[in-house]
Structures are given as structure tokens and as C-alpha cells.
Design an enzyme around this catalytic site. Structure first.
Site, PDB file in Angstrom:
ATOM      1  N   LYS A  65       0.819  -1.223   0.000  1.00 13.40           N
ATOM      2  CA  LYS A  65       0.000   0.000   0.000  1.00 13.40           C
ATOM      3  C   LYS A  65       0.854   1.275   0.000  1.00 13.40           C
ATOM      4  O   LYS A  65       0.418   2.300  -0.498  1.00 13.40           O
ATOM      5  CB  LYS A  65      -0.936  -0.002   1.211  1.00 13.40           C
ATOM      6  CG  LYS A  65      -2.134  -0.939   1.057  1.00 13.40           C
ATOM      7  CD  LYS A  65      -3.067  -0.804   2.253  1.00 13.40           C
ATOM      8  CE  LYS A  65      -4.344  -1.584   2.047  1.00 13.40           C
ATOM      9  NZ  LYS A  65      -5.325  -1.355   3.097  1.00 13.40           N
ATOM     10  N   GLY A 117      -4.091   0.062  17.651  1.00 15.01           N
ATOM     11  CA  GLY A 117      -3.275  -0.113  16.453  1.00 15.01           C
ATOM     12  C   GLY A 117      -2.786   1.235  15.957  1.00 15.01           C
ATOM     13  O   GLY A 117      -3.382   2.282  16.279  1.00 15.01           O
ATOM     14  N   ALA A 121      -4.770   1.078   8.704  1.00 14.88           N
ATOM     15  CA  ALA A 121      -6.204   1.248   9.008  1.00 14.88           C
ATOM     16  C   ALA A 121      -6.380   2.242  10.154  1.00 14.88           C
ATOM     17  O   ALA A 121      -7.318   3.057  10.149  1.00 14.88           O
ATOM     18  CB  ALA A 121      -6.815  -0.106   9.372  1.00 14.88           C
TER      19      ALA A 121
HETATM   20  P1  NAP Z   1      -0.972  -2.794   9.612  1.00 17.48           P
HETATM   21  O1  NAP Z   1      -0.645  -1.565   8.862  1.00 17.48           O
HETATM   22  O2  NAP Z   1      -0.055  -3.952   9.570  1.00 17.48           O
HETATM   23  O3  NAP Z   1      -1.183  -2.347  11.145  1.00 17.48           O
HETATM   24  C1  NAP Z   1      -1.554  -3.258  12.145  1.00 17.48           C
HETATM   25  C2  NAP Z   1      -1.446  -2.602  13.497  1.00 17.48           C
HETATM   26  O4  NAP Z   1      -1.851  -3.568  14.470  1.00 17.48           O
HETATM   27  C3  NAP Z   1      -0.077  -2.157  13.894  1.00 17.48           C
HETATM   28  O5  NAP Z   1      -0.183  -1.002  14.706  1.00 17.48           O
HETATM   29  C4  NAP Z   1       0.469  -3.320  14.705  1.00 17.48           C
HETATM   30  O6  NAP Z   1       1.424  -2.771  15.580  1.00 17.48           O
HETATM   31  C5  NAP Z   1      -0.785  -3.821  15.398  1.00 17.48           C
HETATM   32  N1  NAP Z   1      -0.736  -5.264  15.615  1.00 17.48           N
HETATM   33  C6  NAP Z   1      -0.346  -6.227  14.768  1.00 17.48           C
HETATM   34  N2  NAP Z   1      -0.473  -7.442  15.306  1.00 17.48           N
HETATM   35  C7  NAP Z   1      -0.970  -7.234  16.530  1.00 17.48           C
HETATM   36  C8  NAP Z   1      -1.341  -8.096  17.585  1.00 17.48           C
HETATM   37  N3  NAP Z   1      -1.248  -9.412  17.476  1.00 17.48           N
HETATM   38  N4  NAP Z   1      -1.828  -7.533  18.720  1.00 17.48           N
HETATM   39  C9  NAP Z   1      -1.946  -6.213  18.828  1.00 17.48           C
HETATM   40  N5  NAP Z   1      -1.631  -5.353  17.845  1.00 17.48           N
HETATM   41  C10 NAP Z   1      -1.140  -5.850  16.726  1.00 17.48           C
HETATM   42  O7  NAP Z   1      -2.378  -3.363   9.175  1.00 17.48           O
HETATM   43  P2  NAP Z   1      -3.658  -2.523   8.691  1.00 17.48           P
HETATM   44  O8  NAP Z   1      -3.655  -2.411   7.225  1.00 17.48           O
HETATM   45  O9  NAP Z   1      -3.749  -1.293   9.492  1.00 17.48           O
HETATM   46  O10 NAP Z   1      -4.840  -3.535   9.067  1.00 17.48           O
HETATM   47  C11 NAP Z   1      -5.217  -3.773  10.417  1.00 17.48           C
HETATM   48  C12 NAP Z   1      -6.464  -4.621  10.423  1.00 17.48           C
HETATM   49  O11 NAP Z   1      -7.533  -3.909   9.820  1.00 17.48           O
HETATM   50  C13 NAP Z   1      -6.327  -5.933   9.631  1.00 17.48           C
HETATM   51  O12 NAP Z   1      -6.980  -6.957  10.321  1.00 17.48           O
HETATM   52  C14 NAP Z   1      -7.038  -5.634   8.327  1.00 17.48           C
HETATM   53  O13 NAP Z   1      -7.596  -6.802   7.757  1.00 17.48           O
HETATM   54  C15 NAP Z   1      -8.129  -4.698   8.823  1.00 17.48           C
HETATM   55  N6  NAP Z   1      -8.590  -3.810   7.748  1.00 17.48           N
HETATM   56  C16 NAP Z   1      -9.891  -3.889   7.399  1.00 17.48           C
HETATM   57  C17 NAP Z   1     -10.393  -3.087   6.397  1.00 17.48           C
HETATM   58  C18 NAP Z   1     -11.853  -3.197   6.035  1.00 17.48           C
HETATM   59  O14 NAP Z   1     -12.233  -2.760   4.948  1.00 17.48           O
HETATM   60  N7  NAP Z   1     -12.687  -3.722   6.897  1.00 17.48           N
HETATM   61  C19 NAP Z   1      -9.551  -2.188   5.735  1.00 17.48           C
HETATM   62  C20 NAP Z   1      -8.212  -2.117   6.130  1.00 17.48           C
HETATM   63  C21 NAP Z   1      -7.729  -2.947   7.130  1.00 17.48           C
HETATM   64  P3  NAP Z   1       2.268  -3.634  16.605  1.00 17.48           P
HETATM   65  O15 NAP Z   1       2.807  -4.787  15.830  1.00 17.48           O
HETATM   66  O16 NAP Z   1       3.291  -2.716  17.176  1.00 17.48           O
HETATM   67  O17 NAP Z   1       1.284  -4.027  17.656  1.00 17.48           O
END
Ligand code: NAP
Length: 441
Positions: A65, A117, A121
């Protein structure tokens, strides 16, 4: 002319995007294809050139992204703020996640917000919360430096924003709105919950970006407290719809029946990524009746562990207890529970009143995409249902006193292991409706 669209990411796993886009295109009479392309990082540059030539538009997901920006000729204004692209059209990058989140209408104005987070997102939700004039926004993430960077970058656009970081262990329970932007609780690791249930206690609304399972443990916990909660499925759907609008500006999308599409999507999700709805509660709370009615309504299988044990042993449960002892019964119960959870189809499982008193059984359920639903009933109601308890081995003898004692022992255990509590004193249809509502099914 036939259009060609796609999704690039790595690894892609079971993505729902092809399904959603194909459904939207079908209903809106767009003659096109949509394919998922799993592109390893060393091939990204080469593939980008060929996608630019071959595709009329494409979506971008993790981990590209941000990296994709260097291959694009420009972006829209929103994308510049988010620093991430999820849709490409004619060499230009867009971010439709914000549109998807906005379409979910989470109440944010003047609310104190807890944002879990600090990734892509979270950034989208944070900027939307600020656009909606939220009050204090507390960011909680495992890596404090990631959260601090997000806060610092946000202050460039919103210098007066009331932002702070809070470690998970320090969280209170006075947030109006809780937003989950971490992957914790995502299928197949459905046992995850990003914060303890108590953090939700003061909330009026919970939004979880996770869309698979249809209701995460976080969403179920909120609904147990009768807090309004929404999963990320609508966000997912609306970001896809917005991408289609960018690619097909001439198409009339008002013809799309959004509710029907979302219903189909939920059903597809539910059948493709099966979860197990495991009912627990005191004897006589209606696990068998509710379980079979729920399974029928959801058109999935129903398994009653006690019935399976009776069939296997060709004895009543009272007889098994009397002739072989409780440990033999518990061993059989574990065996059948393990088997019921193994098979890869969505199902409803009714457990005996003592099954989930055992923490090992609870662990087993959680690891196998199981969600525990406690059917809460009043003791007087139970006593009138159970009658003389002739078929309840643990009640033999002084039935009433023993039942009350056992009820008081078990009630806190059911409450603590439950992902969702349904009030089960009313009609079966009402209990079924509560559980379906909790899962959005
Ligand atoms: P990302 O950029 O990888 O960010 C994930 C965040 O969560 C980071 O801050 C990470 O930081 C934290 N994290 C990761 N694993 C973790 C864990 N086991 N426990 C606690 N915190 C954790 O991912 P993203 O794109 O933001 O996506 C996050 C979530 O939103 C995903 O599940 C994705 O599928 C969902 N999402 C949904 C939509 C939708 O349309 N519904 C759209 C976008 C994203 P740390 O590792 O420091 O904790």
C-alpha cells in the site's frame, strides 16, 4: 469492451475482494473480470509495468500500500494524507478505505476515542475521527514508537488535535468509542481479543476493522454488554464499491442493492471460513432446543454432545455416571467435543452443562474458531423446566438444594468464558434472534 481488474498483494491467502468485485460488476452490468495476483516483492517492479498495460484498474493490499506510491504518476489529496494507496486507476493512486470507514457512520463527534493499532487502518480511522471532530483520541499499540510517529505526523495536519498514547496495561474504561485497527481476532486466530472486555464498559460504540469472522470476540463482547458494535464487513464492501466507482464513472451504481450484496457477502464469508457456535449454560437452559432452531435458521449442522454420548454408549447419562463414573463421561465429552470442532464446516454445538467448566475444553473451543454463547436463565425457570431431574445425574438426591448450589457455582464460570451472553428465559425464537443478531447472521 470487457474490462480487466485485479488485486495485488503478498501473501494473498483467501481474499474476498474477487468475490465482492465480481458481485458488484454483475449487478451493475459491468462486463469485466477481477483476478487476485500474489506478487512476491522481487517481482513487483516488473509486474507493475505489465499491470499498467493490461489492467483497467487494480487494488493494492498488504504489503504494497505504501511501496506502490513510487510507481504512480500521482494521487488524490486524501491519499497524500494517508500515505497509502489501495486503488489504482490510469496510473493514479486512491485510498478508498477512508470512504469505506465513513460509510459505516461510526458516531465520533465530541466522543472520546480509543484507537487500537497504529498502522494503515488506524491512520485512516484517526483522520476520520479528527474530521468528525472527535474529542480526546487515545492510541494504544504494542510498539510505542509507531504510535508516537503516527501522533507526530498527524500533528502536521491537525496541530491542535488532542492525542495521546496509552499502553494496553494502563487502559481505563471511560472511552465513548473503541476502534480496533489491529488484526487481533482475525480468522483463523479468532480466539484473539485486542483489549480486555472491561475496557469496553463505558463505551457507547465499538467498531472493529476485522470483517472475518462476521463478529470478532471484541464485537461479541460489546454486544454482550448491549453496546452498539459493528464489524469491518461494511467498510470492506464500501471501499470496494468506491473503487468500482473510480474505475467506472459512467456506471449507475444506484441500481446496486447494497443490503442484498452485504447479506450475500456475510453468507459467503460464513460458509467459506467456518466458525462454530458453541452453546453453554446450566441444565435446562435450552441448549438443545435453541441449538437445533439456530442451526436450522442458519442452514448449518447441529451437534448435541450429550446425544452423541448416549448413542455411542447406548445408555442414559445417569447410567453412565452410575455405572462408569463421572471421569469416563468427561473423557467421552472431551472426545466428542474435539471431533465436533475438527470438521471444517460451520456448525452449532450444544455442550453439556459441565463441559465448559473445564478450562481445557474452553481452550479447545477457542483454538478451533469456536465462539462460546452462554444461555443465561433464571434458577426458578430452570427448576420448573428440569422437574424431578430424573435424567440429571448431578441432581440426584436433594434435587432443589443441589441445583441451586450447582447453579451458584457454575454461573460465574459460564459468564467468564462466554463470548456472548443471551437471555434465555424467553421464547426460543427470541433467543435464536439474539444469537443471530450478535453474529450479524
Ligand atoms: P498494519 O498496517 O499492519 O497495522 C496493524 C497494526 O496492528 C499495527 O499497529 C500493529 O502494531 C498492530 N498489531 C499487529 N499485530 C498485533 C497483535 N497481534 N496484537 C496487537 N496489535 C497488533 O495493518 P492494517 O492495514 O492497518 O490492518 C489492520 C487490520 O484492519 C487488519 O486486520 C485488516 O484486515 C483490517 N482492515 C480492514 C479493512 C476493512 O475494509 N474492513 C480495511 C483495512 C484494514 P504492533 O505490531 O506494534 O502491535
Amino acid at each position: 469492451m470487457k474490462k480487466h481488474y485485479g488485486l495485488i498483494g503478498h501473501p494473498l491467502g483467501h481474499t474476498l475482494s474477487p468475490y465482492i468485485h465480481r458481485q458488484i460488476m454483475k449487478e451493475c452490468h459491468i462486463d469485466g473480470t477481477y483476478q487476485a495476483y500474489d506478487v512476491p516483492p522481487d517481482l513487483l517492479e516488473k509486474k507493475m509495468l505489465s499491470f499498467a498495460k493490461r489492467l483497467d484498474g487494480f487494488n493494492v493490499t498488504i504489503p504494497y500500500k505504501e511501496t506502490i506510491l513510487m510507481y504512480l504518476q500521482g494521487t488524490d489529496q486524501e491519499t497524500q494524507i494517508y500515505g497509502a494507496v489501495n486503488t489504482v486507476c490510469s496510473g493514479r493512486g486512491y485510498n478508498t478505505d477512508a470512504f469505506g470507514f465513513r460509510a459505516c457512520r461510526v458516531p465520533l463527534e465530541r466522543r472520546s476515542v480509543l484507537l487500537l493499532g497504529a498502522g494503515g487502518a488506524a491512520r485512516v480511522m484517526l483522520y476520520e475521527a479528527l474530521c468528525e471532530k472527535a474529542g480526546r483520541i487515545t492510541i494504544c499499540s504494542r510498539r510505542v514508537e509507531q504510535a508516537n510517529q503516527l501522533i507526530a505526523e498527524t500533528r502536521q495536519y491537525y496541530p491542535d488535535a488532542d492525542l495521546c498514547f496509552c499502553a494496553k496495561e494502563e487502559l481505563g474504561h471511560d472511552y465513548d468509542v473503541v476502534l480496533n485497527a489491529t488484526p487481533t481476532g482475525m480468522w483463523p486466530h479468532c480466539d484473539g481479543i485486542p483489549v480486555s472486555k472491561e475496557v469496553l464498559l463505558g463505551a457507547e460504540y465499538v467498531f472493529d476493522a476485522i470483517y472475518n469472522p462476521p463478529a470478532s470476540r471484541l464485537v461479541l463482547a460489546a454486544r454482550s454488554y448491549r453496546i452498539k458494535a459493528q464489524s469491518g464487513l461494511s467498510m470492506l464492501f464500501f471501499q470496494a464499491l468506491e473503487a468500482q466507482k473510480i474505475w467506472n464513472p459512467e456506471t449507475d451504481f444506484t441500481q446496486l442493492s447494497v443490503l442484498i450484496q452485504q447479506y450475500k457477502l456475510k453468507r459467503k464469508l460464513f460458509m467459506t471460513f467456518p466458525i462454530k457456535i458453541v452453546l453453554t449454560g446450566f441444565m435446562g437452559c435450552g441448549k438443545t432446543t435453541v441449538g437445533s432452531a439456530l442451526a436450522k435458521a442458519l442452514r448449518i449442522d447441529f451437534i448435541d454432545l450429550d446425544v452423541q454420548i448416549i448413542e455411542k454408549k447406548q445408555k442414559s447419562i445417569v447410567q453412565i455416571f452410575e455405572e462408569e463414573g463421572e471421569p469416563v463421561f468427561r473423557r467421552l465429552e472431551r472426545e466428542f467435543l474435539t471431533e465436533a470442532l475438527q470438521e471444517g464446516k460451520a456448525k452449532v454445538i450444544a455442550t453439556g452443562g459441565g463441559a465448559l467448566i473445564d478450562p481445557e475444553n474452553v481452550e479447545l473451543v477457542r483454538k478451533k474458531q469456536g465462539f462460546i454463547i452462554f444461555l443465561a436463565t433464571d434458577i426458578e425457570n430452570i427448576l420448573s423446566r428440569v422437574g424431578d431431574a430424573a435424567d440429571r445425574p448431578l441432581l440426584k438426591g436433594a434435587a432443589r438444594e443441589r441445583a441451586i448450589e450447582l447453579y451458584e457455582q457454575r454461573m460465574p464460570v459460564y459468564q467468564s468464558v462466554a463470548d456472548f451472553t443471551a437471555e434465555a428465559d424467553g421464547p426460543v425464537s427470541d433467543v435464536v434472534a439474539q444469537i443471530r443478531g450478535a453474529f450479524d447472521l
